[in-house]
Design a protein around this motif. Structure first.
Motif, PDB file in Angstrom:
ATOM      1  N   LEU A   1      45.191  40.669  29.866  1.00  0.00           N
ATOM      2  CA  LEU A   1      46.356  39.923  30.329  1.00  0.00           C
ATOM      3  C   LEU A   1      47.507  40.838  30.696  1.00  0.00           C
TER       4      LEU A   1
ATOM      5  N   TYR B   1      45.780  32.621  35.687  1.00  0.00           N
ATOM      6  CA  TYR B   1      46.912  32.511  34.765  1.00  0.00           C
ATOM      7  C   TYR B   1      48.118  33.347  35.197  1.00  0.00           C
ATOM      8  N   ARG B   2      48.035  33.895  36.379  1.00  0.00           N
ATOM      9  CA  ARG B   2      49.136  34.729  36.853  1.00  0.00           C
ATOM     10  C   ARG B   2      49.175  34.705  38.369  1.00  0.00           C
TER      11      ARG B   2
ATOM     12  N   LEU C   1      47.814  44.451  34.579  1.00  0.00           N
ATOM     13  CA  LEU C   1      48.609  44.716  35.766  1.00  0.00           C
ATOM     14  C   LEU C   1      50.084  44.632  35.481  1.00  0.00           C
TER      15      LEU C   1
ATOM     16  N   GLN D   1      45.863  36.766  39.083  1.00  0.00           N
ATOM     17  CA  GLN D   1      44.963  37.307  38.059  1.00  0.00           C
ATOM     18  C   GLN D   1      44.300  36.133  37.362  1.00  0.00           C
TER      19      GLN D   1
ATOM     20  N   PHE E   1      53.167  35.766  35.145  1.00  0.00           N
ATOM     21  CA  PHE E   1      52.337  34.988  34.215  1.00  0.00           C
ATOM     22  C   PHE E   1      52.988  33.617  34.050  1.00  0.00           C
TER      23      PHE E   1
END
Lengths: 299, 299
Positions: A8, B91-92, A11, B100, B230
């Motif tokens: 998570l 989730y991003r 990046l 992502q 996020f």
């Protein structure tokens, strides 16, 4: 630490967390450099050159570039002052390219919105003489121009042999849509670059400014049908509540933005921190940065 | 023709309509060149290297690159085969950078989804020996690499002195998120480039493939909160219905895609048509094209 745990954060770290300094060559991240910047490194844009585009989703703030496209900017200022765009729409979103907005009925004489006091004809303003411009030149190689750099926060390309400078089509650039004739834009129909910088458009269209804030409201709009991204039906368009000239707003309603001076040492230091980033995450310094990979900080 | 009429068509023309040939130097647009291409210029990707990501909004098709990241690709194939991503999420979404996806609870040992037969540790696969690769090299200047070009449809950079080649972070590149350790990615958490090509990540992260179709389903997702994108609350995430290996699907459910061979004359002709486009709209040929400004046609 599990190999999955980092996922998570991966990046996130790549982009944003300050790098840790090594004993040998202390690396300062762009953010650390900004945090230490003196107030004098920041400029407050002239409200006369700022536009706010009000959407249901929020506000987009645009800075116009009268030094590069004086006649287009003057026309755009008239159009905003006379509420030309209020109630109009963003009528196109082409993936990895642009959003475009203005009067979706401009093609239909019976329905087109009157242009008011704005001029109906302007010269192309694709480039200007470099003379009189203070350009912060980048040392980095570029395939599209002899030199690249910044003028008052705007990314530019330069043809040094001919002494010309132009605004580059980087992410967030605001350009004036035109037809085949070079001088067929008047600033009523505008586009914003939302994809990989289409630098092939440099010196082929008049660029009039750039988005300082709110890009995510434009870049995340659902794409219209391929290949061109014009919404197939009008209900898919995004209504523009209004586009206002900030100098027409009462002081209390003006956005308060500052832009890092691109002729400051702070700016060049942030560019270098990105060009040769080596920290806990980055193992290999790129040794290069591209004009359109350089964000100009706004606060 | 009114100066306003063209507005809607302006950029459309800029990008997509075939240029008209002049008597002196007939210009063929990229589309005209494609329309005339022989069937042998197109390749059908190996279903074993294709993934489909099923979202409520549609399907994203991904081609993996075992020639560049064999161990990551093998792990991803296991994860897909064992339905690792089914029910997980995107989730991003960070503006002008990446989306992502994977297991948003990967950080939480109590909630993390089991990895099944997939390996928990892989070596970094940032680059590979150039030997054995057939690279279609571009003549264009690049600041990030000595040479750039294409291998089987994938944009690559090359370090000629050291004989290394790597997948470039262009729009649509699929990479394996990692933590600070080079070898901390296993392919469970993945990202797709949705913004200006972040080539500074080249050789800093393992790139494992690229999106062939459906980018607009990823690129138009609402951005998560700045600075990292996020999503602040789980309800904003985009559920992944499933990610399937195409070779696991019955023939009737497989997407039928062909990719233009990047070692074909047709491909190089389309690149040249973009590099030096001069037609009714384009007044000035760029004389250059950037690796990440070159779309690889898919049909």
């Amino acid at each position: 630490m599990s190999p999955r745990r980092p996922a998570l954060l991966a990046l996130a770290l790549a982009c944003l967390l300050p790098g840790l300094a090594s004993a040998a060559t202390p690396y300062r991240s762009a953010q650390q450099i900004l945090d230490a910047s003196p107030a004098s490194d920041w400029r407050t844009p002239d409200p006369a050159n700022l536009l706010v585009m009000n959407l249901a989703s929020g506000q987009v703030v645009i800075e116009l570039a009268p030094a590069f496209a004086p006649q287009h900017v003057a026309n755009i200022q008239i159009l905003a002052h006379e509420h030309f765009w209020d109630g109009e729409s963003i009528y196109r979103s082409q993936d990895n390219f642009v959003v475009q907005f203005g009067d979706a009925d401009a093609d239909d004489a019976a329905k087109a919105k009157p242009l008011g006091s704005a001029k109906r004809k302007l010269p192309a303003e694709f480039q200007r003489d470099s003379k009189g411009l203070k350009v912060t030149v980048l040392p980095d190689k570029d395939g599209w121009a002899d030199h690249t750099g910044f003028v008052d926060g705007f990314p530019v390309g330069q043809d040094t042999a001919n002494g010309k400078t132009w605004l580059a089509h980087c992410y967030g650039a605001l350009g004036a849509g035109r037809n085949n004739d070079e001088d067929s834009s008047i600033g009523a129909e505008l586009y914003v670059v939302t994809g990989q910088s289409p630098r092939q458009l440099d010196r082929n269209i008049t660029v009039v400014g750039r988005v300082l804030k709110g890009m995510e409201l434009l870049s995340a709009l659902p794409r219209g049908p391929a290949p061109m991204g014009f919404y197939a039906d009008a209900s898919q368009r995004t209504p523009i509540v209004s586009i206002q000239r900030v100098s027409d707003l009462p002081e209390s309603q003006r956005p308060t933005l500052q832009v890092l001076r691109t002729d400051s040492k702070t700016f060049m230091d942030t560019v270098e921190a990105r060009r040769n980033r080596v920290d806990d995450f980055y193992k290999r310094a790129a040794g290069h940065i591209d004009l359109c990979n350089i964000p100009v900080p706004v606060r």
